[in-house]
Write a protein that holds these residues in place. Sequence first.
Motif, mmCIF file in Angstrom:
data_model
loop_
_atom_site.group_PDB
_atom_site.id
_atom_site.type_symbol
_atom_site.label_atom_id
_atom_site.label_comp_id
_atom_site.label_asym_id
_atom_site.label_seq_id
_atom_site.Cartn_x
_atom_site.Cartn_y
_atom_site.Cartn_z
ATOM 1 N N PHE A 6 -12.641 26.873 8.290
ATOM 2 C CA PHE A 6 -13.359 28.122 8.067
ATOM 3 C C PHE A 6 -13.207 29.105 9.225
ATOM 4 C CE2 PHE A 6 -17.203 30.763 8.058
ATOM 5 C CZ PHE A 6 -17.020 31.372 6.831
ATOM 6 N N ASP A 7 -13.108 28.602 10.450
ATOM 7 C CA ASP A 7 -13.002 29.495 11.604
ATOM 8 C C ASP A 7 -11.565 29.977 11.848
ATOM 9 O OD1 ASP A 7 -11.916 27.161 12.509
ATOM 10 O OD2 ASP A 7 -12.976 27.164 14.428
ATOM 11 N N ALA A 8 -10.737 29.944 10.813
ATOM 12 C CA ALA A 8 -9.353 30.384 10.945
ATOM 13 C C ALA A 8 -9.273 31.830 11.431
ATOM 14 C CB ALA A 8 -8.621 30.240 9.618
ATOM 15 N N PHE A 9 -10.252 32.642 11.089
ATOM 16 C CA PHE A 9 -10.219 34.050 11.503
ATOM 17 C C PHE A 9 -10.354 34.183 13.019
ATOM 18 C CE2 PHE A 9 -10.271 34.719 7.125
ATOM 19 C CZ PHE A 9 -10.048 36.049 6.844
ATOM 20 N N GLY B 173 -7.491 35.890 14.972
ATOM 21 C CA GLY B 173 -7.862 37.031 15.807
ATOM 22 C C GLY B 173 -7.193 36.955 17.173
ATOM 23 N N ARG B 174 -7.143 35.757 17.753
ATOM 24 C CA ARG B 174 -6.469 35.592 19.051
ATOM 25 C C ARG B 174 -4.967 35.840 18.911
ATOM 26 N NH1 ARG B 174 -10.388 31.671 19.439
ATOM 27 N NH2 ARG B 174 -9.044 30.000 18.671
ATOM 28 N N ILE B 175 -4.388 35.349 17.828
ATOM 29 C CA ILE B 175 -2.943 35.533 17.618
ATOM 30 C C ILE B 175 -2.598 37.009 17.446
ATOM 31 C CG2 ILE B 175 -1.056 35.121 15.975
ATOM 32 C CD1 ILE B 175 -2.387 32.349 15.450
ATOM 33 N N PHE B 176 -3.378 37.721 16.628
ATOM 34 C CA PHE B 176 -3.085 39.131 16.346
ATOM 35 C C PHE B 176 -3.670 40.077 17.385
ATOM 36 C CE2 PHE B 176 -2.820 37.477 11.877
ATOM 37 C CZ PHE B 176 -1.472 37.733 11.712
ATOM 38 N N MET C 199 -6.837 40.828 17.577
ATOM 39 C CA MET C 199 -7.836 41.617 16.844
ATOM 40 C C MET C 199 -9.117 40.806 16.733
ATOM 41 S SD MET C 199 -5.393 43.019 13.752
ATOM 42 C CE MET C 199 -6.609 44.037 12.948
ATOM 43 N N HIS C 200 -10.222 41.493 16.660
ATOM 44 C CA HIS C 200 -11.491 40.814 16.468
ATOM 45 C C HIS C 200 -11.535 40.243 15.047
ATOM 46 C CE1 HIS C 200 -15.840 40.196 16.200
ATOM 47 N NE2 HIS C 200 -15.798 40.150 17.531
ATOM 48 N N PRO C 201 -12.135 39.055 14.872
ATOM 49 C CA PRO C 201 -12.211 38.473 13.527
ATOM 50 C C PRO C 201 -12.858 39.394 12.496
ATOM 51 C CG PRO C 201 -12.841 36.848 15.158
ATOM 52 C CD PRO C 201 -12.659 38.150 15.889
ATOM 53 N N SER C 202 -13.819 40.220 12.910
ATOM 54 C CA SER C 202 -14.437 41.137 11.944
ATOM 55 C C SER C 202 -13.428 42.195 11.473
ATOM 56 C CB SER C 202 -15.672 41.807 12.541
ATOM 57 O OG SER C 202 -15.323 42.624 13.632
ATOM 58 N N ALA C 203 -12.509 42.612 12.355
ATOM 59 C CA ALA C 203 -11.463 43.559 11.942
ATOM 60 C C ALA C 203 -10.527 42.900 10.928
ATOM 61 C CB ALA C 203 -10.680 44.048 13.154
ATOM 62 N N LEU C 204 -10.253 41.615 11.130
ATOM 63 C CA LEU C 204 -9.416 40.897 10.164
ATOM 64 C C LEU C 204 -10.120 40.778 8.818
ATOM 65 C CD1 LEU C 204 -8.004 38.069 12.460
ATOM 66 C CD2 LEU C 204 -6.867 40.178 11.730
ATOM 67 N N ARG C 205 -11.422 40.539 8.856
ATOM 68 C CA ARG C 205 -12.174 40.455 7.594
ATOM 69 C C ARG C 205 -12.166 41.793 6.857
ATOM 70 N NH1 ARG C 205 -15.098 37.216 11.103
ATOM 71 N NH2 ARG C 205 -15.107 35.025 10.476
ATOM 72 N N ARG C 206 -12.249 42.885 7.624
ATOM 73 C CA ARG C 206 -12.197 44.209 6.982
ATOM 74 C C ARG C 206 -10.821 44.454 6.361
ATOM 75 N NH1 ARG C 206 -14.858 45.575 11.753
ATOM 76 N NH2 ARG C 206 -13.045 46.739 12.507
ATOM 77 N N CYS C 207 -9.751 43.973 7.026
ATOM 78 C CA CYS C 207 -8.401 44.079 6.441
ATOM 79 C C CYS C 207 -8.358 43.355 5.103
ATOM 80 C CB CYS C 207 -7.364 43.459 7.382
ATOM 81 S SG CYS C 207 -6.727 44.533 8.647
ATOM 82 N N ALA C 208 -8.916 42.148 5.097
ATOM 83 C CA ALA C 208 -8.929 41.372 3.851
ATOM 84 C C ALA C 208 -9.751 42.089 2.789
ATOM 85 C CB ALA C 208 -9.488 39.973 4.114
#
Length: 187
Positions: free
Chosen positions: A94-97, A101-104, A106-115
């Motif tokens: 579940f904590d894949a974001f 986030g570390r790889i990209f 970007m903050h995990p919340s920014a990744l969630r907004r992308c999704a």
Amino acid sequence: MGNETRKRRERQVGEERIEDGPRDGSRDTSKDDSRSASKDDWFERELTRSCLPALAAPFVERLTVCAVDELRGRYELGQFLHRVRYDAMEDIPFDAFEGLGRIFGMHPSALRRCARVTEVFTADEFEAVLALRDARGLVVTWSHFEMLALVRGREARLRLANQIVAERLSVRDLAARIRRNRKRSAA
């Protein structure tokens, strides 16, 4: 003649007589008056009206192409994140974001907004909004897409997207408009 004895030359600009400053590039601002301000205003207006748009056009076009490429890249990233979020939940923790986030970077919340943008906008709808241009030729920003993703209904999103480009709405203005629309429909 030395610098101390150098006389100021006068030149004719339009119908105004303006003294040249020192040749060393410094400027004596104590003698500025409304005449020089009006000359500067005229010069700026004339450049803006005639030369600058033509000079800036290739750069605006290039920036638009770069912005479109970035937006499509974010959309594709969102598609990948959607698959991670929903399709591969058994294989990926579940904590894949957090790790992504570390790889990209970007903050995990920014990744969630992308999704979320990818989940709300179909590919056709995304391309329709991406095709819109404001008067300067620029596209809707990713932050605008993120705000539009909070709006229910394809027609409502497209209407707001058209308003963004027609009225050059900032993200804050768009957020305020969305809040007002929600209040109206709740009443």
